[in-house]
Design a protein around this motif. Structure first.
Motif, PDB file in Angstrom:
ATOM      1  N   ASN A  18     -50.829   4.179  97.600  1.00 20.19           N
ATOM      2  CA  ASN A  18     -51.673   4.170  96.406  1.00 20.19           C
ATOM      3  C   ASN A  18     -51.595   5.508  95.682  1.00 20.19           C
ATOM      4  O   ASN A  18     -51.484   5.560  94.452  1.00 20.19           O
ATOM      5  N   LEU A  19     -51.659   6.595  96.450  1.00 18.14           N
ATOM      6  CA  LEU A  19     -51.555   7.926  95.855  1.00 18.14           C
ATOM      7  C   LEU A  19     -50.188   8.122  95.206  1.00 18.14           C
ATOM      8  O   LEU A  19     -50.086   8.670  94.095  1.00 18.14           O
ATOM      9  N   ALA A  20     -49.133   7.665  95.883  1.00 19.63           N
ATOM     10  CA  ALA A  20     -47.785   7.793  95.332  1.00 19.63           C
ATOM     11  C   ALA A  20     -47.674   7.077  93.989  1.00 19.63           C
ATOM     12  O   ALA A  20     -47.035   7.585  93.056  1.00 19.63           O
ATOM     13  N   GLU A  21     -48.301   5.894  93.875  1.00 27.48           N
ATOM     14  CA  GLU A  21     -48.269   5.168  92.604  1.00 27.48           C
ATOM     15  C   GLU A  21     -49.052   5.907  91.531  1.00 27.48           C
ATOM     16  O   GLU A  21     -48.632   5.979  90.372  1.00 27.48           O
ATOM     17  N   LEU A  22     -50.192   6.460  91.912  1.00 21.70           N
ATOM     18  CA  LEU A  22     -51.018   7.186  90.947  1.00 21.70           C
ATOM     19  C   LEU A  22     -50.292   8.381  90.356  1.00 21.70           C
ATOM     20  O   LEU A  22     -50.392   8.654  89.160  1.00 21.70           O
ATOM     21  N   ILE A  23     -49.581   9.116  91.196  1.00 22.54           N
ATOM     22  CA  ILE A  23     -48.947  10.342  90.720  1.00 22.54           C
ATOM     23  C   ILE A  23     -47.471  10.136  90.392  1.00 22.54           C
ATOM     24  O   ILE A  23     -46.755  11.086  90.114  1.00 22.54           O
ATOM     25  N   ASP A  24     -47.039   8.851  90.444  1.00 24.35           N
ATOM     26  CA  ASP A  24     -45.669   8.492  90.068  1.00 24.35           C
ATOM     27  C   ASP A  24     -44.634   9.199  90.942  1.00 24.35           C
ATOM     28  O   ASP A  24     -43.632   9.727  90.450  1.00 24.35           O
ATOM     29  N   ALA A  25     -44.914   9.197  92.253  1.00 23.11           N
ATOM     30  CA  ALA A  25     -43.978   9.786  93.217  1.00 23.11           C
ATOM     31  C   ALA A  25     -42.987   8.712  93.636  1.00 23.11           C
ATOM     32  O   ALA A  25     -43.299   7.857  94.462  1.00 23.11           O
ATOM     33  N   GLY A  26     -41.798   8.749  93.087  1.00 24.15           N
ATOM     34  CA  GLY A  26     -40.839   7.673  93.297  1.00 24.15           C
ATOM     35  C   GLY A  26     -39.938   7.820  94.502  1.00 24.15           C
ATOM     36  O   GLY A  26     -39.092   6.953  94.744  1.00 24.15           O
ATOM     37  N   PHE A  27     -40.109   8.888  95.281  1.00 23.35           N
ATOM     38  CA  PHE A  27     -39.181   9.123  96.383  1.00 23.35           C
ATOM     39  C   PHE A  27     -39.792   8.882  97.760  1.00 23.35           C
ATOM     40  O   PHE A  27     -39.197   9.205  98.777  1.00 23.35           O
ATOM     41  N   GLY A  28     -41.003   8.324  97.796  1.00 23.52           N
ATOM     42  CA  GLY A  28     -41.619   8.020  99.076  1.00 23.52           C
ATOM     43  C   GLY A  28     -43.050   8.506  99.148  1.00 23.52           C
ATOM     44  O   GLY A  28     -43.535   9.204  98.258  1.00 23.52           O
ATOM     45  N   ASN A  29     -43.729   8.116 100.219  1.00 19.95           N
ATOM     46  CA  ASN A  29     -45.146   8.456 100.346  1.00 19.95           C
ATOM     47  C   ASN A  29     -45.456   9.240 101.614  1.00 19.95           C
ATOM     48  O   ASN A  29     -46.597   9.251 102.072  1.00 19.95           O
ATOM     49  N   SER A  30     -44.451   9.867 102.194  1.00 20.77           N
ATOM     50  CA  SER A  30     -44.713  10.704 103.361  1.00 20.77           C
ATOM     51  C   SER A  30     -45.519  11.923 102.927  1.00 20.77           C
ATOM     52  O   SER A  30     -45.443  12.345 101.765  1.00 20.77           O
ATOM     53  N   PRO A  31     -46.317  12.513 103.830  1.00 17.96           N
ATOM     54  CA  PRO A  31     -47.100  13.695 103.460  1.00 17.96           C
ATOM     55  C   PRO A  31     -46.252  14.816 102.858  1.00 17.96           C
ATOM     56  O   PRO A  31     -46.653  15.436 101.867  1.00 17.96           O
ATOM     57  N   ALA A  32     -45.071  15.046 103.416  1.00 17.48           N
ATOM     58  CA  ALA A  32     -44.206  16.122 102.917  1.00 17.48           C
ATOM     59  C   ALA A  32     -43.726  15.826 101.498  1.00 17.48           C
ATOM     60  O   ALA A  32     -43.729  16.707 100.626  1.00 17.48           O
ATOM     61  N   LEU A  33     -43.325  14.580 101.245  1.00 16.50           N
ATOM     62  CA  LEU A  33     -42.836  14.214  99.912  1.00 16.50           C
ATOM     63  C   LEU A  33     -43.966  14.232  98.889  1.00 16.50           C
ATOM     64  O   LEU A  33     -43.758  14.618  97.735  1.00 16.50           O
ATOM     65  N   LEU A  34     -45.157  13.835  99.298  1.00 20.42           N
ATOM     66  CA  LEU A  34     -46.300  13.891  98.383  1.00 20.42           C
ATOM     67  C   LEU A  34     -46.641  15.335  98.033  1.00 20.42           C
ATOM     68  O   LEU A  34     -46.956  15.646  96.883  1.00 20.42           O
ATOM     69  N   GLN A 197     -43.647  21.933  82.329  1.00 21.58           N
ATOM     70  CA  GLN A 197     -45.075  22.117  82.116  1.00 21.58           C
ATOM     71  C   GLN A 197     -45.854  21.219  83.078  1.00 21.58           C
ATOM     72  O   GLN A 197     -45.349  20.186  83.519  1.00 21.58           O
ATOM     73  N   PRO A 198     -47.068  21.598  83.419  1.00 22.92           N
ATOM     74  CA  PRO A 198     -47.864  20.764  84.330  1.00 22.92           C
ATOM     75  C   PRO A 198     -48.123  19.377  83.747  1.00 22.92           C
ATOM     76  O   PRO A 198     -48.338  19.234  82.547  1.00 22.92           O
ATOM     77  N   ASN A 199     -48.104  18.376  84.600  1.00 17.06           N
ATOM     78  CA  ASN A 199     -48.484  17.024  84.204  1.00 17.06           C
ATOM     79  C   ASN A 199     -49.956  16.851  84.579  1.00 17.06           C
ATOM     80  O   ASN A 199     -50.295  16.401  85.670  1.00 17.06           O
ATOM     81  N   TRP A 200     -50.821  17.226  83.651  1.00 18.38           N
ATOM     82  CA  TRP A 200     -52.252  17.254  83.959  1.00 18.38           C
ATOM     83  C   TRP A 200     -52.808  15.873  84.241  1.00 18.38           C
ATOM     84  O   TRP A 200     -53.707  15.725  85.084  1.00 18.38           O
ATOM     85  N   ASN A 201     -52.313  14.839  83.559  1.00 24.03           N
ATOM     86  CA  ASN A 201     -52.809  13.486  83.818  1.00 24.03           C
ATOM     87  C   ASN A 201     -52.673  13.127  85.292  1.00 24.03           C
ATOM     88  O   ASN A 201     -53.621  12.672  85.936  1.00 24.03           O
ATOM     89  N   ARG A 202     -51.477  13.295  85.812  1.00 24.02           N
ATOM     90  CA  ARG A 202     -51.234  12.915  87.206  1.00 24.02           C
ATOM     91  C   ARG A 202     -51.951  13.843  88.180  1.00 24.02           C
ATOM     92  O   ARG A 202     -52.393  13.418  89.249  1.00 24.02           O
ATOM     93  N   LEU A 203     -52.081  15.103  87.828  1.00 22.14           N
ATOM     94  CA  LEU A 203     -52.800  16.041  88.696  1.00 22.14           C
ATOM     95  C   LEU A 203     -54.287  15.679  88.760  1.00 22.14           C
ATOM     96  O   LEU A 203     -54.908  15.759  89.828  1.00 22.14           O
ATOM     97  N   ILE A 204     -54.861  15.279  87.607  1.00 23.70           N
ATOM     98  CA  ILE A 204     -56.256  14.847  87.603  1.00 23.70           C
ATOM     99  C   ILE A 204     -56.421  13.622  88.507  1.00 23.70           C
ATOM    100  O   ILE A 204     -57.359  13.541  89.321  1.00 23.70           O
ATOM    101  N   LEU A 205     -55.504  12.662  88.397  1.00 19.53           N
ATOM    102  CA  LEU A 205     -55.565  11.479  89.243  1.00 19.53           C
ATOM    103  C   LEU A 205     -55.468  11.844  90.723  1.00 19.53           C
ATOM    104  O   LEU A 205     -56.149  11.250  91.563  1.00 19.53           O
TER     105      LEU A 205
END
Length: 236
Positions: A18-34, A197-205
């Motif tokens: 769920n967190l990976a989808e929120l922050i658009d992390a397309g390479f996996g959801n392991s703690p290290a990749l997040l 530049q920072p992606n504030w939208n995803r950081l807020i999420l």
């Protein structure tokens, strides 16, 4: 990022996804990749290489970006005396207020009634109407969870992100249609994103979602969430 790593390491596979989808992390959801993706969101494609920041600093940067009232939050303390969770709570309260203030009086009353119905905190209406980020420190863990999940429901609806209903409870689920457009307006200041530049939208999420994870580890909060999820499943 050790604190962030420990929180997501304790999360379930579904929660990390769920967190990976929120922050658009397309390479996996392991703690290290997040962790790596949070660094990318904060520093950009080049800056992430040199990013060696803490989760507390990331949350602080988000708090600066959305304009929280630091004198209220600090309350005569130094930044080093604040916990990361206190700053997260202030971000949650600030984002909730940004949405709440844009609603009509009728919509505000509807949200307050839903919050009072779901929360075991008799003072939650006063906290919401008070609008002070300092008041977040006095809210129960479940109260913060309610506000964080409500704002998440608003933002994900606005951005077209669909997460399992169990992420939200009560107010955020019933009012997602009302809150969606308002959530988009609240996020509008951080829509533009360039590679460096920072992606504030995803950081807020990410801050909002970590707040829900952190508060859901409280046994009383966890029990309430489980009970609410069971009731919602029965109603489907």
């Amino acid at each position: 990022m050790q604190e962030f790593y420990e929180i997501v390491s304790s999360a379930t596979e579904e929660q990390r996804q769920n967190l990976a989808e929120l922050i658009d992390a397309g390479f996996g959801n392991s703690p290290a990749l997040l962790c790596d993706h949070i660094k990318y969101l904060r520093g950009g494609s080049i800056g992430q290489i040199f990013c060696n920041t803490s989760w507390k600093q990331v949350v602080t940067d988000v708090a600066d970006h959305i304009g929280i009232n630091w004198p209220e939050v600090l309350d005569s303390r130094s930044w080093y005396e604040l916990s990361t969770q206190e700053i997260e709570n202030a971000v949650v309260m600030k984002q909730f207020q940004s949405i709440f203030e844009q609603l009509s009086q009728e919509q505000q009353q509807q949200i307050l009634m839903d919050l009072q119905r779901e929360s075991d905190d008799p003072h939650i209406e006063g906290f919401v109407l008070g609008g002070s980020t300092m008041l977040a420190a006095k809210m129960s863990g479940f109260g913060i969870y309610l506000l964080a999940s409500t704002v998440l429901g608003s933002f994900t609806s606005a951005l077209g992100i669909t997460l399992p209903f169990a992420v939200y409870i009560g107010v955020s689920q019933t009012l997602s249609v009302i809150l969606g457009p308002v959530g988009w307006a609240a996020l509008a200041g951080g829509v533009l994103f360039s590679l460096n530049q920072p992606n504030w939208n995803r950081l807020i999420l990410s801050v909002l979602f970590i707040s829900t994870l952190r508060n859901s580890t409280d046994p009383q909060v966890s029990q309430r969430i489980t009970k609410q999820s069971c009731l919602e499943q029965q109603s489907l």
